[in-house]
Design a protein around this motif. Sequence first.
Motif, PDB file in Angstrom:
ATOM      1  N   CYS A  36      19.038-129.595  68.044  1.00 48.01           N
ATOM      2  CA  CYS A  36      17.905-130.335  67.485  1.00 48.01           C
ATOM      3  C   CYS A  36      17.623-129.926  66.041  1.00 48.01           C
ATOM      4  O   CYS A  36      16.908-130.623  65.318  1.00 48.01           O
ATOM      5  CB  CYS A  36      16.642-130.107  68.321  1.00 48.01           C
TER       6      CYS A  36
ATOM      7  N   VAL B  18      12.489-127.394  72.413  1.00 48.84           N
ATOM      8  CA  VAL B  18      12.736-128.078  71.145  1.00 48.84           C
ATOM      9  C   VAL B  18      12.025-127.396  69.988  1.00 48.84           C
ATOM     10  O   VAL B  18      12.588-127.241  68.895  1.00 48.84           O
ATOM     11  CB  VAL B  18      12.298-129.559  71.233  1.00 48.84           C
TER      12      VAL B  18
ATOM     13  N   ILE C 152      13.791-137.095  66.812  1.00 45.38           N
ATOM     14  CA  ILE C 152      14.118-136.650  68.167  1.00 45.38           C
ATOM     15  C   ILE C 152      13.482-137.643  69.130  1.00 45.38           C
ATOM     16  O   ILE C 152      12.256-137.781  69.169  1.00 45.38           O
ATOM     17  CB  ILE C 152      13.612-135.223  68.424  1.00 45.38           C
TER      18      ILE C 152
ATOM     19  N   TYR D 192      19.605-127.853  73.167  1.00 48.08           N
ATOM     20  CA  TYR D 192      18.410-127.782  72.323  1.00 48.08           C
ATOM     21  C   TYR D 192      18.635-127.193  70.938  1.00 48.08           C
ATOM     22  O   TYR D 192      18.029-127.663  69.967  1.00 48.08           O
ATOM     23  CB  TYR D 192      17.296-127.051  73.066  1.00 48.08           C
TER      24      TYR D 192
END
Length: 318
Positions: free
Chosen positions: A69, A107, A75, A66
Motif C-alpha cells: 500500500c 494499512v 486505496i 499490506y
Amino acid sequence: MNNHSKIVVIGSGAVGSTFAYTVLLKGLANELVIIDKNRDKAEGDALDLNHGLLLAQPMKIYAGDYPDCKNADIIVITAGAAQRPGETRLDLLQRNVSIFQEIFSEVMKYNQEAIFLIAANPVDILTYVSIKLSNLPKERIIGSGTLLDSARFRYLISEKMNIDPRSVHGMIIGEHGDSEVPVWSLLNIAGINQEKADAASRCYLSTEDKEKIYQQTKNAAYQIIEKKGATYYAIALSLARICEAVLGDQKSILPVSAYLSNYKGIDDVVLGIPSVVGRNGIEEVLDIPLSEKEEKLLKQSADQLKRFIAQITLPSEK
C-alpha cells in the motif's frame, strides 16, 4: 494524472476483481496491486489480467500484501462480507465493521497519504467507520455513495422516455440503500425541468411513473442479487469514475458518500451528496436546493443511519 499513479484494491471478490479489470481496460493507473486474504485468488486475478496487457494498456499488475500500500495514490476497499439474498445492506453492518477494523490497523502502518475509496456495504456507515478508524482528514475518505443509484435512476428514466441516459440529468441522494431520496425537483432533460414539463411532452413523468422508477431504482440491487448472486459490473464502473476524477484532478461533481457537518441541519453522518471530487478527495460538498419534502426525506435518511451508527462499538470506544 501524476507521472506514476498507483491503485491498490483490497478485496478480490466479484466487485474487486471486476474493478481491477475496469482499471486495466481504462488504463487508469501505471501500477495496480490486488490484496486479498485468499492469496491464490489475488494471484490468479493478477495473472489473468497480465495476460491481457498486450491487448490493453501498459501497466504493472500484481498480487500484494499490506506493505504494498506504500506510495499508493488511491486505496480502494471492496473487501467485506457478501450481501445475502433477502438481506438489507444495513444487516451487513456488524459483520463488516470488524473486517474494516482489521484492514485499517494494517494499512495505516504503510500509507496515511492516499485517498481511500470505500465500496463495501453498507457503504455510508463503513465510510463513517473508516473516518473514525483512520483518523485521517474526512475529505480523503470517499464512499461510492449514490453514484450507482443515480446511474440506475437515469437509466430507468431514459428507458421510459426513450432517450440516451447521458441526456438525463438527475440524482439520488442520501443513503445508498432503502432510505435513498430521488431529487425530482432538480431532474431535467436538456435544461427542461421535468416537474414543469407539459403532460404531452416527451419529458413528462406521471406520479405513477415516478413511484415505479423510484422503487425500481431502490430495489435494483435486490433484484440482481436474487437473479445472479451479486452486483459488480456497474459498481466497478462507478469506482473507476471516482478514480478518474481523483487521479485527473477533474473537479467532477459526483454524488459520493461524504461526511456532513451542519448540512441542512444534518451533523456527524456520511451520506451520498453531490460533491466536487479532485486530487485531494472531496473538495466541497455542494449545498443543493431541495424541495421541502426532499429535505425532510434526507433528514430521515440521516437519522436512520445515525441510529445504526449508535450501535457500533469502535476500538476507541471500548
